[in-house]
Every structure is written in structure tokens, then in C-alpha cells.
Design a protein around this motif. Structure first.
Motif, PDB file in Angstrom:
ATOM      1  N   ASP A  13      11.165   8.312  -6.832  1.00 37.37           N
ATOM      2  CA  ASP A  13      12.421   8.118  -6.093  1.00 37.37           C
ATOM      3  C   ASP A  13      12.153   7.528  -4.714  1.00 37.37           C
ATOM      4  N   GLU A  14      11.103   8.008  -4.055  1.00 35.81           N
ATOM      5  CA  GLU A  14      10.747   7.469  -2.743  1.00 35.81           C
ATOM      6  C   GLU A  14      10.250   6.036  -2.865  1.00 35.81           C
ATOM      7  N   ALA A  15       9.492   5.775  -3.932  1.00 40.73           N
ATOM      8  CA  ALA A  15       9.000   4.413  -4.155  1.00 40.73           C
ATOM      9  C   ALA A  15      10.165   3.450  -4.362  1.00 40.73           C
ATOM     10  N   ILE A  16      11.139   3.862  -5.164  1.00 41.81           N
ATOM     11  CA  ILE A  16      12.295   3.004  -5.454  1.00 41.81           C
ATOM     12  C   ILE A  16      13.122   2.751  -4.201  1.00 41.81           C
ATOM     13  N   LYS A  17      13.380   3.809  -3.450  1.00 40.20           N
ATOM     14  CA  LYS A  17      14.167   3.652  -2.224  1.00 40.20           C
ATOM     15  C   LYS A  17      13.469   2.713  -1.251  1.00 40.20           C
ATOM     16  N   PHE A  18      12.176   2.875  -1.103  1.00 39.84           N
ATOM     17  CA  PHE A  18      11.400   2.036  -0.202  1.00 39.84           C
ATOM     18  C   PHE A  18      11.367   0.589  -0.690  1.00 39.84           C
ATOM     19  N   LEU A  19      11.082   0.409  -1.981  1.00 36.01           N
ATOM     20  CA  LEU A  19      10.918  -0.931  -2.530  1.00 36.01           C
ATOM     21  C   LEU A  19      12.219  -1.707  -2.633  1.00 36.01           C
ATOM     22  N   GLU A  20      13.326  -1.009  -2.832  1.00 34.42           N
ATOM     23  CA  GLU A  20      14.613  -1.710  -2.870  1.00 34.42           C
ATOM     24  C   GLU A  20      14.877  -2.386  -1.526  1.00 34.42           C
ATOM     25  N   GLY A  21      14.516  -1.701  -0.449  1.00 32.48           N
ATOM     26  CA  GLY A  21      14.663  -2.291   0.884  1.00 32.48           C
ATOM     27  C   GLY A  21      13.746  -3.475   1.086  1.00 32.48           C
ATOM     28  N   VAL A  22      12.506  -3.346   0.602  1.00 33.39           N
ATOM     29  CA  VAL A  22      11.547  -4.439   0.712  1.00 33.39           C
ATOM     30  C   VAL A  22      12.020  -5.641  -0.097  1.00 33.39           C
ATOM     31  N   LEU A  81      10.040   2.519 -14.732  1.00 28.82           N
ATOM     32  CA  LEU A  81       9.478   2.812 -16.051  1.00 28.82           C
ATOM     33  C   LEU A  81       8.950   4.241 -16.111  1.00 28.82           C
ATOM     34  N   GLU A  82       8.152   4.616 -15.118  1.00 30.09           N
ATOM     35  CA  GLU A  82       7.546   5.939 -15.124  1.00 30.09           C
ATOM     36  C   GLU A  82       8.545   7.044 -14.791  1.00 30.09           C
ATOM     37  N   LYS A  83       9.605   6.701 -14.125  1.00 30.13           N
ATOM     38  CA  LYS A  83      10.649   7.681 -13.844  1.00 30.13           C
ATOM     39  C   LYS A  83      11.447   8.004 -15.103  1.00 30.13           C
ATOM     40  N   GLY A  84      11.343   7.131 -16.096  1.00 26.93           N
ATOM     41  CA  GLY A  84      12.071   7.351 -17.335  1.00 26.93           C
ATOM     42  C   GLY A  84      13.329   6.535 -17.444  1.00 26.93           C
ATOM     43  N   GLU A  85      13.389   5.426 -16.681  1.00 27.99           N
ATOM     44  CA  GLU A  85      14.548   4.538 -16.736  1.00 27.99           C
ATOM     45  C   GLU A  85      14.088   3.117 -17.056  1.00 27.99           C
ATOM     46  N   PRO A  86      13.561   2.913 -18.277  1.00 34.71           N
ATOM     47  CA  PRO A  86      13.012   1.592 -18.634  1.00 34.71           C
ATOM     48  C   PRO A  86      14.027   0.464 -18.583  1.00 34.71           C
ATOM     49  N   ALA A  87      15.295   0.752 -18.857  1.00 39.45           N
ATOM     50  CA  ALA A  87      16.313  -0.307 -18.833  1.00 39.45           C
ATOM     51  C   ALA A  87      16.460  -0.899 -17.434  1.00 39.45           C
ATOM     52  N   LYS A  88      16.256  -0.078 -16.402  1.00 37.09           N
ATOM     53  CA  LYS A  88      16.350  -0.569 -15.034  1.00 37.09           C
ATOM     54  C   LYS A  88      15.094  -1.334 -14.632  1.00 37.09           C
ATOM     55  N   ALA A  89      13.993  -1.044 -15.307  1.00 34.02           N
ATOM     56  CA  ALA A  89      12.738  -1.734 -14.991  1.00 34.02           C
ATOM     57  C   ALA A  89      12.722  -3.160 -15.536  1.00 34.02           C
ATOM     58  N   GLU A 116       0.825  -1.211   0.000  1.00 34.50           N
ATOM     59  CA  GLU A 116       0.000   0.000   0.000  1.00 34.50           C
ATOM     60  C   GLU A 116       0.860   1.262   0.000  1.00 34.50           C
ATOM     61  N   ILE A 117       1.974   1.232   0.728  1.00 32.07           N
ATOM     62  CA  ILE A 117       2.878   2.386   0.748  1.00 32.07           C
ATOM     63  C   ILE A 117       3.509   2.586  -0.622  1.00 32.07           C
ATOM     64  N   SER A 118       3.997   1.511  -1.221  1.00 34.67           N
ATOM     65  CA  SER A 118       4.625   1.629  -2.538  1.00 34.67           C
ATOM     66  C   SER A 118       3.607   2.059  -3.588  1.00 34.67           C
ATOM     67  N   PHE A 119       2.394   1.544  -3.499  1.00 33.97           N
ATOM     68  CA  PHE A 119       1.330   1.938  -4.415  1.00 33.97           C
ATOM     69  C   PHE A 119       1.049   3.437  -4.300  1.00 33.97           C
ATOM     70  N   ALA A 120       1.007   3.928  -3.059  1.00 31.69           N
ATOM     71  CA  ALA A 120       0.737   5.353  -2.835  1.00 31.69           C
ATOM     72  C   ALA A 120       1.840   6.215  -3.425  1.00 31.69           C
ATOM     73  N   TYR A 121       3.089   5.853  -3.187  1.00 32.02           N
ATOM     74  CA  TYR A 121       4.205   6.624  -3.747  1.00 32.02           C
ATOM     75  C   TYR A 121       4.113   6.664  -5.274  1.00 32.02           C
ATOM     76  N   ASN A 122       3.863   5.528  -5.889  1.00 38.52           N
ATOM     77  CA  ASN A 122       3.769   5.485  -7.347  1.00 38.52           C
ATOM     78  C   ASN A 122       2.578   6.275  -7.863  1.00 38.52           C
ATOM     79  N   ALA A 123       1.453   6.197  -7.168  1.00 39.24           N
ATOM     80  CA  ALA A 123       0.262   6.942  -7.584  1.00 39.24           C
ATOM     81  C   ALA A 123       0.502   8.444  -7.516  1.00 39.24           C
ATOM     82  N   LEU A 124       1.322   8.869  -6.564  1.00 42.37           N
ATOM     83  CA  LEU A 124       1.648  10.294  -6.399  1.00 42.37           C
ATOM     84  C   LEU A 124       2.835  10.723  -7.266  1.00 42.37           C
ATOM     85  N   LYS A 125       3.359   9.791  -8.056  1.00 45.31           N
ATOM     86  CA  LYS A 125       4.516  10.039  -8.932  1.00 45.31           C
ATOM     87  C   LYS A 125       5.769  10.412  -8.134  1.00 45.31           C
ATOM     88  N   ARG A 126       5.840   9.903  -6.937  1.00 43.67           N
ATOM     89  CA  ARG A 126       7.022  10.097  -6.086  1.00 43.67           C
ATOM     90  C   ARG A 126       7.924   8.871  -6.261  1.00 43.67           C
TER      91      ARG A 126
END
Length: 286
Positions: free
Chosen positions: A185-194, A213-221, A173-183
Motif C-alpha cells: 500500500d505504501e509502495a502504491i501510494k508513493f509510486l502513483e505520485g512518482v 500483483l503481489e497485493k493480490g490485484e492483478p487486474a490493476k497491475a 530505491e524507496i519503491s524497491f524497499a517498500y515492495n521488498a518489505l511487502k508494504r
């Protein structure tokens, strides 16, 4: 509690109001319902209607945002609110609020006495007073995410996470919220830990891929989507299809048409018949 919120006789679905208010009163219909939890509100009316509907908005942990209709009122020439609750004398009518409700107006506290209402109804204190528990905050965060108000969702989810980061479903739910808000960098930092803590969590792969993908780094996705797809079982076809169509988008943005077509075709094959993701895949041209 069940008598109040689960009675099929009186639980109705209210269509959103369309007409704008033209009355000379001071009501301002500029509040989204999701910002009016535990508040008295007024619903907009058609120009030809004589009275306003008013009631109380609260969150039921099972049903979500709910409007408890109190009655109607008119406004006389002096600005006094003249209430009418006769139709509610023997009934309790609750409307389940859909995400597309139009804005409401906050009922001015200066008129509470005229309408014979308290700041908080007695039944709210009895049935909807919670201790600040992780489960309660998680559920309210889920509700806010569900009606597309992820900013408010984080106000509940992050404190819950500080109390118990292992609570089931909380990380998603936290990661979903970050992505929905287009945040992202916060989503990535949080999810990498998860991801390090729970490398078999399919939803982590899905949300991480989406953030990149939405950050503009499709190769990393791409590696996250491929690993996630590989880990999906037969009961996770919707997630598998969603990651596949997003993988196709990654390759599209990298100008690799052949791989994009390959993954778009696989996404269509995996998507459950009649599912939302199947419709999105078809809309994408696959």
C-alpha cells in the motif's frame, strides 16, 4: 582512502562460517552484519579452532559492507581476552561481506582495553566520516537494499527524499524497499505520485505493477505492465522481459491461460541471453 579499500593485494572474500559456537564464554552470535555498521564484532569459529577472529564492520560507499580484520583472540579461564595481532603487523586485510554471511557477535566493550582497541578506529574518523548529505544517504540506502535489509535502507532513503525528492535513483530505491518489505500500500501510494510526475520512468511501471500483483490485484497491475513494456527501448530488454513474465503471472491469477502463455512466450523472447531474468522465466515453465 584508496590505500585502505581498493588494494587488490589484501581485499579478500570471506566465506560464511558454518559451525556454531560451543565455548563457555558469553559471546552471542545473533547479530546480522547489516545491523553492525561501525561496530567491533567477533566471527564464529569451528569447535576445533583455538581463537576467534575479530574486526570492525563499516560501509564503503563503493564496495559496500566491509570487515576490517584486526586479529585473533583467545579467552582464558578467567574470561580475559588475549589478543594476537602479529599477523596484521604489516598488512591491512579487508573482507567484502556477502549477503549470506552468518551472524556475528558484538565484541563486548568491557574487553576493548584488553585488546588495545578504541570504540572507533582512527582511520574511520579520517576516511569514513561524512556530512549528512543526500548522496551519502542514498548510497547507504542502496547498499542496504542490495544486501536484502530494506528496513534499514528506508532509514537512509526517506530522510534523503525529504531533502531532495529529485535526486536520481532515489525514488526507485524507496519503491524497491517498500515492495521488498511487502508494504505494498505504501509502495502504491508513493509510486502513483512518482508516476504522475514522471510518466516515462520505466522502473515506476515495473514496481507499480509488482506492488499491485503481489497485493493480490492483478487486474490493476496489467495496464501498468503493458504501458511499461510499450515504452521500453532496445536497451531495456531485461526490464521488458521482467514485466512480461509478471504480466503472464497476472493472467494466470485471473485464470486466462491463453494470455498468460502469450506473455510468457514474449518474455522468453525478450530476455537477454544468460541473464537472471531469463533463468527465472525458464523456471516459470516458459
Amino acid at each position: 582512502m584508496k590505500n585502505l579499500i581498493l588494494s587488490a593485494t589484501f581485499i579478500l572474500l570471506l566465506s560464511p562460517f558454518v559451525k556454531a559456537a560451543t565455548s563457555a564464554d558469553t559471546l552471542k552470535f545473533d547479530q546480522r552484519f547489516s545491523r553492525c555498521e561501525k561496530k567491533w564484532v567477533v566471527l564464529n569459529k569451528a569447535d576445533t579452532a583455538k581463537s576467534y577472529m575479530y574486526g570492525y564492520i563499516y560501509i564503503d560507499e563503493i564496495a559496500g559492507f566491509t570487515f576490517d580484520l584486526k586479529g585473533h583472540f583467545t579467552i582464558d579461564r578467567s574470561g580475559k581476552y588475549i589478543g594476537d595481532t602479529s599477523s596484521m603487523k604489516y598488512n591491512t586485510i579487508k573482507y567484502r561481506i556477502s549477503p549470506n554471511w552468518n551472524n556475528v557477535a558484538i565484541l563486548p566493550p568491557s574487553h576493548f582495553k584488553e585488546l588495545n582497541i578504541k570504540k572507533e578506529p582512527d582511520w574511520v574518523k579520517i576516511y569514513y566520516t561524512y556530512k549528512d548529505t543526500v548522496a551519502h544517504n542514498y548510497r547507504l540506502g542502496w547498499v542496504y537494499n542490495d544486501i536484502n535489509d530494506s528496513e534499514m535502507a528506508l532509514d537512509y532513503l526517506l530522510p534523503a527524499y525529504q531533502q531532495n525528492p529529485n535526486f536520481k535513483g532515489l525514488e526507485f530505491e524507496i519503491s524497491f524497499a517498500y515492495n521488498a518489505l511487502k508494504r505494498y500500500d505504501e509502495a502504491i501510494k508513493f509510486l502513483e505520485g512518482v508516476h504522475k510526475a514522471r510518466p516515462d520512468d520505466i522502473l515506476t511501471y515495473r514496481e507499480l505493477g509488482y506492488a499491485y500483483l503481489e497485493k493480490g490485484e492483478p487486474a490493476k497491475a496489467i495496464p501498468y505492465y503493458k504501458d511499461g513494456i510499450e515504452k521500453c527501448n532496445d536497451k531495456q530488454l531485461a526490464n521488458k522481459a521482467e514485466m512480461a513474465i509478471n504480466l503472464a503471472k497476472c493472467y494466470e491469477r485471473l485464470n486466462n491461460k491463453e494470455e498468460a502463455k502469450t506473455w510468457g512466450t514474449k518474455a522468453k523472447q525478450w530476455a537477454p541471453e544468460g541473464s537472471t531474468i531469463q533463468k527465472l522465466i525458464v523456471q516459470s515453465g516458459y
